[in-house]
Every structure is written in structure tokens, then in C-alpha cells.
Design an enzyme around this catalytic site. Structure first.
Site, PDB file in Angstrom:
ATOM      1  N   ASP A 155      14.251 -72.587  50.147  1.00 55.09           N
ATOM      2  CA  ASP A 155      12.894 -72.604  49.235  1.00 55.09           C
ATOM      3  C   ASP A 155      11.419 -73.602  48.846  1.00 55.09           C
ATOM      4  O   ASP A 155      12.023 -74.924  49.476  1.00 55.09           O
ATOM      5  CB  ASP A 155      13.346 -71.646  47.821  1.00 55.09           C
ATOM      6  N   HIS A 188       7.264 -70.508  43.600  1.00 59.99           N
ATOM      7  CA  HIS A 188       8.309 -69.820  44.571  1.00 59.99           C
ATOM      8  C   HIS A 188       9.463 -69.647  44.135  1.00 59.99           C
ATOM      9  O   HIS A 188      10.066 -68.722  43.789  1.00 59.99           O
ATOM     10  CB  HIS A 188       7.387 -69.305  46.179  1.00 59.99           C
ATOM     11  N   SER A 496      10.100 -61.012  48.531  1.00 60.40           N
ATOM     12  CA  SER A 496      10.618 -62.581  48.246  1.00 60.40           C
ATOM     13  C   SER A 496      12.293 -62.300  47.163  1.00 60.40           C
ATOM     14  O   SER A 496      12.207 -62.624  46.859  1.00 60.40           O
ATOM     15  CB  SER A 496       9.817 -63.889  48.494  1.00 60.40           C
TER      16      SER A 496
END
Length: 591
Positions: A155, A188, A496
Site C-alpha cells: 500500500d 490510505h 479498499s
């Protein structure tokens, strides 16, 4: 492999004979497409596979090519796979492809990011039924909690100093030049990490596992959220394997690569690894990879009421759900998890857990703050506001909580109208299914001085029909009042966010059943399917119902960790520890 090489060489020849372009993968067909935004000599990463024992020959060819174009370099050596990832300008691709020992030249697809209280999605998976059965906030002695288990997250990085993550045992690597894996500019990867394994303590949130699992982080997105120039998903997956990961989480998606497909298949068949990836957020039937490789578990999104997250991609399967592949594979959405307004850890805020709630008659509705409006805690009589336009203004607004419906007027107009007429808080409900993330776009003046929270359409209609004239509380607290907090918390939406919940669930099932030395990845994958909560509902954009058995929207359903462990005990005996587990099930399940 030779036919693939010739096919790709044909694509390369097209590039060299006409206008310059960049190779990208079509999500449906995997075919190469042209993009005139790239120059003839633009550099990008390619998988170059060579015949066993001929690496030095390829290195010599690459060295010779680098004398003509200095931008050429080997970014990754994948020796086990007889492959290198090479940064090449298009002017040199034909030369490398023509080498007699080269069996494959394929562009490396770029990928995109597809998001103490207990977040709602943690209990959806029955996580605390495993490690905090009595709900006292402490991990039960001897309970499976992820100890000794390693999850690899590919990620945007990991904010290692975050208050809720700093005690996790973590290693990592960055494929982004100049940025460490412990950085995460867009939050994220940090949000993903918190969902899987945020520490159980006295602050923040807790993950599906309570902080006991180990992490290996592979940073492939830079701090702006862009795919790293030298990043390779296959190299990242190999890195996860080399570091002993049991589960790989990929909250990302992009184009098809035959090399990456083969790499994940190899990890699945030969290295006892479960790979999990996001189905995508375009709300259509397009494929997204790596999620739609057969060896990878594709995850769809849900909301807090276990309905489908409307933006979740849902391509049709090429298999028969009643007779799935014997290798426990699947090509599209297989499982689903919470993906809408999921609360987890972030790196770009320093503060406590945000709370945005509306409470009436003992019922609390979790909502979303309208950006640019105030923090506050108001309890007053709820009154009707209609669309909260100028023609809806009513004297009853003064000193009250005003219920507004979305539509016709901007959020700023609604907020300002309520505040200008004495309203103390706004409850704004959607005019269609799904949650709202609203903002005033700089237009809130007086409206910026009152708390304003959005809720679902169904919740707003219930309040309109049943709660007008009764006491209602609006609580809006973004957590910014926390002094000394390192890292913060926020609500993200997307597949996600659903993916790490499923990764955490699979990890905890495996951990509770003795880990990879006792059960194989395929046995755990089958357990997760067989024990999943079968979901039914309606896909709102097309009014399409889904229900019993596998469906393209939610797959086999929502993983149920407790049920999976009990089912595992029935199949594999005491290797699946059921000590202290509740044996009662509402769905009639019997071990």
C-alpha cells in the site's frame, strides 16, 4: 511462452512505427491500449523473463542498451521467477524483446488505491467473539489474537508512530525513492493497517485482530497516492513471501498482467499464502486486478446494515457457483466486508476518535459531519425543515434541531438558512440510498457556527414520520480537542476499506485453527466461504435483487469468524480452538 512474446512484440512494433503511447491494460480484456500522453522515449517498468541460467546474457544486453539510453536500470531481481523488472524507454523494448533468451516482455501494470471505540465493521466479522468474549475490553487469556501471525500490506506506507499502531511488531521496505515505508502522506495504508490490527488499548480504535499480529509493509504508492515509478506488484508479493507473510492485503487495483497472474498462482499453490484484494470502486461490471486473478480473494463492499456498497464493482463469473473449481479458486467477488464510512487510523490528522451521531428515543444513528460546520453537542426538540430553502423557513426552527432533506439547495444554503433563523443544529438526511459526505465549499457563513450531521435516507424518513416534536441530540466532535495525540482517525469508504477487514478475518480464523502449520490456505479459504453470512438485498442503482447463495455483488457473503472456527473444529478437530466460544447460532448451524 513464445506466443506471448510474439504478441507483445507486435504491440511494441505498433508503438515504434507510429505515434508514441503508453501501454495500459483494459480492465475487461487485458489488451494493450494507446495513450498519446506519453513520449516515444518515456520510461516505464517492464517484466522481462529469461530462460533459466541465462541471466548474465540478459544483463549484458541491458548494459549495452544503457549505453544508448542512460535511464535504463534493473529495478528488481526476481531470481526465483527468472525475471527482472527493468526501467526501459520504448525505443529499447524491441531490442530487449528480440534477445534469444527472453521469453516474455510485459509492461508492469500501474495500480490505484481503491479508505478507543470498536468500529462497526469489526463486530460484523464476529472478531471480538474470538478474543474478547465477555466484552470487558481486555483480550481473553489464551484467546487467538494474531500472535505469531504475519500480514503483509502492499500500500502507501505505515505511520509507525501512530498511538494505535506504534506497539505492533513491524518491518518493511519502500519501492518509492526518497520515501520510507514508515511514511504515509495520504493515510490510505495506515487506515488499512488499523482495520486489520489496531492495538487494543485505552484509546482510539481496535482492529479485527487486537494488535498482536506482525506486519510487513511494502510501500508502492508515494505520499501523494501515486503508483511508485519503480514499483512492481509481483516484486512486492515476492517480498511478502520472502518475509514470511501468511496473508497479503492489497487495497488496490489496476490492469491485467499474465506475469503477475502466474506469480500469485505460484504463491497460492506452492507457498501456502492467501492473497486478498479490493474489487474496485467504479460500481460497474469491469474486472480489476489483482482481485480477479483466480488465486486471489476479491472483496466487495458493504454498508453498516450489511447491504451492498453501491460503488463496489461486480463482474460476472466465468464459473458455476454450484460447482466451483476444486482448487478453491474464484475469479470475481468472493467475500464482502464493511466498506462504507469505515473508521480507522490515519496519518494526516492528530486527534482523538471523531464522533458524529444523532440520538432520538434511545436510538443512535452514526452519521457524517458536513465539512466546515462546527463541533458541538446540542439536545433540543426536532422540527421539520423540509428542504431547508428560503420558502421552508419556519418560526419553529428557532432554538430547535432542524431536520433537512437533501436536494434543490446547496448544503451551504441549508446550513445558513437554519442558523440565520435561530436553529441550533442540523440533521440532514439523504434523498437516495447511501451515505453523504457533504461540504459547504466555502459558502457556510452563519451555518459554520452550528453542528450539522448527515444520516441515511431511511433514518431521516423514520425521524420525520415518528420523532418530530421529541428531544433529539446532535453530537459532532472531530477529535481535534485531543492534546498530545500522535496520529488520528477518520472515516473512509471504498472496497479498499472492505479488503483489510476480510484479510483480518481470514488471519484470525487461520490463527485460531493453529496457523499455516495446521491448515492450508485452501482449507481456510473454503472455511471462510462455507461459514460466511449469506446476504440478500437490492443493488440500488439498477434495482437488482441479490440473495441466496453466491451472487456477483457480495460473493458468498460476510465472513463470520466464530462460525468458521466452530465449523473448523467440526472438520479438523481440536486444532481449531473453540474454548469458551458461544455455540448458539440463529441460522440453525450445528457442528
Amino acid at each position: 511462452m513464445k506466443p506471448k512474446k510474439l504478441l507483445l512484440a507486435g504491440s511494441i512494433a505498433l508503438a515504434l512505427s507510429g505515434a508514441s503511447f503508453a501501454e495500459t491494460s483494459d480492465l475487461k480484456s487485458g489488451q494493450i491500449k494507446a495513450d498519446s500522453s506519453q513520449t516515444h522515449n518515456s520510461v516505464q517498468a517492464y517484466y522481462v523473463q529469461y530462460k533459466p541460467g541465462t541471466k548474465s546474457q540478459l544483463q549484458a544486453a541491458i548494459q549495452q542498451a544503457s549505453s544508448r539510453a542512460q535511464s535504463i536500470e534493473i529495478a528488481h531481481d526476481l531470481d526465483r521467477l527468472n525475471t527482472v523488472v527493468v526501467m526501459l524507454p520504448k525505443s529499447e523494448i524491441a531490442t530487449i524483446s528480440a534477445q534469444s533468451n527472453v521469453t516474455l516482455v510485459e509492461a508492469v501494470p500501474q495500480h490505484q488505491m481503491m479508505a478507543q471505540v470498536t468500529p462497526w465493521n469489526v463486530d460484523q466479522f464476529q472478531a471480538r467473539d474470538i478474543w474478547d468474549k465477555n466484552r470487558d475490553g481486555l483480550v481473553d487469556p489464551g484467546a487467538a489474537d494474531g500472535s505469531g501471525f504475519k500480514v503483509c500490506i502492499i500500500d502507501s506506507g505505515f505511520y509507525a508512530v501512530h498511538d494505535d499502531l506504534k506497539d505492533i511488531n513491524v518491518t518493511g521496505i519502500s519501492y518509492v525513492p526518497g520515501e520510507a515505508y514508515t511514511e504515509d502522506g495520504g493515510s490510505h495504508g495506515t487506515h488499512v493497517a488499523g482495520t486489520i490490527n489496531a492495538v487494543n488499548n485505552t484509546e482510539g480504535v481496535v482492529g479485527v485482530m487486537p494488535g498482536a499480529a506482525d506486519y510487513h509493509i511494502v510501500k508502492v504508492f508515494n505520499n501523494s497516492g501515486t503508483w511508485g515509478s519503480t514499483a512492481s506488484l509481483a516484486a512486492a508479493a515476492e517480498e511478502c513471501r520472502d518475509e514470511g507473510a501468511h496473508v497479503i492485503n492489497m487495497s488496490l487495483g489496476g490492469g491485467y498482467s499474465s506475469f503477475e497472474d502466474n506469480t500469485f498462482q505460484d504463491l497460492y499453490d506452492n507457498y501456502n499464502i492467501i492473497s486478498v484484494a479490493a474489487a474496485g470502486n467504479d460500481g460497474n461490471t469491469a474486472n480489476s486486478y489483482p482481485a480477479n486473478y483466480d488465486s486471489v480473494i476479491a472483496v466487495g463492499g458493504l454498508n453498516s446494515t450489511e447491504g451492498m456498497y453501491n460503488s463496489s464493482q461486480h463482474p460476472p463469473t466465468g464459473y458455476d457457483p454450484n460447482n466451483p473449481p476444486a482448487n478453491v479458486e474464484w475469479d470475481v467477488v468472493e467475500l464482502a466486508g464493511g466498506g462504507e464510512q469505515v473508521l480507522s487510523t490515519v496519518s494526516n490528522l492528530n486527534g482523538g476518535v471523531p464522533i458524529f451521531e444523532v440520538t432520538n428515543n434511545g436510538q443512535t444513528y452514526s452519521g457524517v459531519k458536513i465539512a466546515e460546520t462546527a463541533n458541538g453537542d446540542v439536545t433540543q426538540i426536532l422540527v421539520e425543515g423540509g428542504l431547508c430553502g428560503v420558502t421552508d423557513i419556519n418560526a419553529s426552527w428557532n432554538g430547535s434541531v432542524v431536520l433537512c432533506e437533501r436536494g434543490t439547495h446547496s448544503f451551504a444554503e441549508k446550513m445558513n438558512n437554519v442558523a440565520d433563523n435561530g436553529g441550533l443544529a442540523v440533521v440532514l438526511f439523504n434523498n437516495e440510498p447511501g451515505s453523504i459526505s457533504g461540504t459547504c465549499f466555502g459558502g457556510c457563513t452563519s451555518g459554520a457556527t452550528i453542528p450539522s450531521v448527515t444520516i441515511l435516507q431511511s433514518e431521516g424518513l423514520f425521524l420525520r414520520n415518528n420523532a418530530l416534536g421529541t428531544s433529539t441530540r446532535v453530537l459532532s466532535d472531530d477529535g481535534s480537542g485531543c492534546v498530545g495525540c500522535v496520529g488520528g482517525y477518520d472515516y473512509f469508504s471504498g472496497t479498499s476499506m472492505a479488503t483489510p477487514g476480510v484479510s483480518g478475518a481470514l488471519s484470525l480464523i487461520w490463527n485460531a485453527c493453529g496457523g499455516p502449520t495446521q491448515l492450508t490456505n485452501k482449507q481456510v479459504r473454503q472455511l471462510a466461504r462455507d461459514s460466511a453470512k449469506d446476504l440478500s438485498g437490492v443493488y440500488d442503482p439498477t434495482n437488482t435483487p441479490y440473495g441466496a447463495g453466491w451472487d456477483p455483488y457480495t460473493g458468498w457473503g460476510l465472513p463470520q469468524i466464530r462460525k468458521a472456527v466452530l465449523m473448523g473444529y467440526g472438520q479438523y478437530g481440536a486444532t481449531c480452538d473453540i474454548t469458551g466460544l458461544d455455540l448458539i447460532f440463529e441460522d440453525g448451524f450445528d457442528m
